[in-house]
Design a protein around this motif. Structure first.
Motif, PDB file in Angstrom:
ATOM      1  N   ASP A  33       0.814  -1.209   0.000  1.00  0.00           N
ATOM      2  CA  ASP A  33       0.000   0.000   0.000  1.00  0.00           C
ATOM      3  C   ASP A  33       0.851   1.265   0.000  1.00  0.00           C
ATOM      4  OD1 ASP A  33      -2.396  -1.302  -0.107  1.00  0.00           O
ATOM      5  OD2 ASP A  33      -2.701  -1.324   2.070  1.00  0.00           O
ATOM      6  N   ASP A  34       2.137   1.125   0.305  1.00  0.00           N
ATOM      7  CA  ASP A  34       3.034   2.281   0.274  1.00  0.00           C
ATOM      8  C   ASP A  34       3.141   2.814  -1.156  1.00  0.00           C
ATOM      9  OD1 ASP A  34       6.137   3.166  -0.207  1.00  0.00           O
ATOM     10  OD2 ASP A  34       5.412   3.787   1.772  1.00  0.00           O
ATOM     11  N   PRO A  35       3.031   4.136  -1.352  1.00  0.00           N
ATOM     12  CA  PRO A  35       3.057   4.686  -2.722  1.00  0.00           C
ATOM     13  C   PRO A  35       4.294   4.277  -3.521  1.00  0.00           C
ATOM     14  CG  PRO A  35       2.347   6.358  -1.157  1.00  0.00           C
ATOM     15  CD  PRO A  35       2.767   5.174  -0.347  1.00  0.00           C
ATOM     16  N   LYS A  39       4.225   1.894  -7.029  1.00  0.00           N
ATOM     17  CA  LYS A  39       4.849   2.260  -8.305  1.00  0.00           C
ATOM     18  C   LYS A  39       5.765   1.138  -8.797  1.00  0.00           C
ATOM     19  CE  LYS A  39       7.709   5.817 -10.479  1.00  0.00           C
ATOM     20  NZ  LYS A  39       8.451   7.095 -10.256  1.00  0.00           N
ATOM     21  N   GLY A  40       6.586   0.583  -7.876  1.00  0.00           N
ATOM     22  CA  GLY A  40       7.474  -0.508  -8.260  1.00  0.00           C
ATOM     23  C   GLY A  40       6.705  -1.740  -8.685  1.00  0.00           C
TER      24      GLY A  40
END
Length: 203
Positions: A33-35, A39-40
């Motif tokens: 859930d970390d932005p 992205k990765g």
């Protein structure tokens, strides 16, 4: 409110399970859930799908254009290097198992893959030669059974790890299949239910 060990021991098993579930729901965080991780993850998915799309026409092209016979240089170095890699995978896996490390699972999967590749190339590259029968026997009796054993052992270790995490999180019932369990968490984020489980139908 504080609980001592004696307080926890006096609880009913169902009460301890409910407490562990509540604590797990509070503590469970999904790193995906970390932005930055999102992205990765999107980039990795795009790269993987793109590689699959590219490989389909490339395989067709190779099947239509590669010669039936080919003389290769560095034949000895190629096979020696491959066997060294296989030896390293086997030794690393053995050390990881002796040390009771989770990386043993990775070693088993890598080793089983290398064994399957070894069997494939041995059989296919000896096709039509005097070495072909020996290559087939070696693949069927040695490499492929060993690869299957390593893959099965890796699967069992993953299942056991999930099973213990499932119990220690206070979850009840049989845990879902590996294909349905989320990465990093046994509790579905923001839903408060076990990963891989569909919500109970409402009456």
């Amino acid at each position: 409110m504080e609980w001592s060990r004696d307080d926890l021991r006096r609880m009913e098993p169902s009460e301890r399970a409910a407490l562990m579930r509540a604590l797990a729901e509070l503590a469970e965080e999904d790193p995906l859930d970390d932005p930055g991780h999102r992205k990765g993850r999107r980039l990795f998915i795009a790269l993987t799908i793109g590689s699959c799309v590219w490989l389909v026409p490339w395989i067709v092209y190779l099947a239509l254009t590669l010669p039936g016979n080919y003389t290769a240089d560095q034949w000895s170095a190629t096979w020696t290097g491959f066997d060294i890699a296989l030896l390293a995978a086997l030794a690393g896996t053995a050390l990881a198992i002796l040390g009771k490390r989770q990386v043993a699972i990775v070693g088993m999967l890598v080793t089983s893959t290398l064994l399957v590749c070894d069997a494939w190339f041995d059989v296919m590259l000896s096709w039509g030669s005097d070495e072909f029968p020996l290559s087939v026997v070696t693949a069927l009796v040695g490499e492929l059974p060993l690869a299957a054993l390593f893959f099965y052992a890796a699967r069992q270790l993953i299942r056991l790890t999930v099973h213990l995490a499932w119990i220690r999180s206070g979850l009840t019932g049989v845990e879902p299949r590996l294909t349905r369990i989320r990465l990093f968490t046994l509790i579905e984020p923001r839903q408060g239910r076990p990963s891989g489980r569909t919500p109970d139908p409402r009456p």
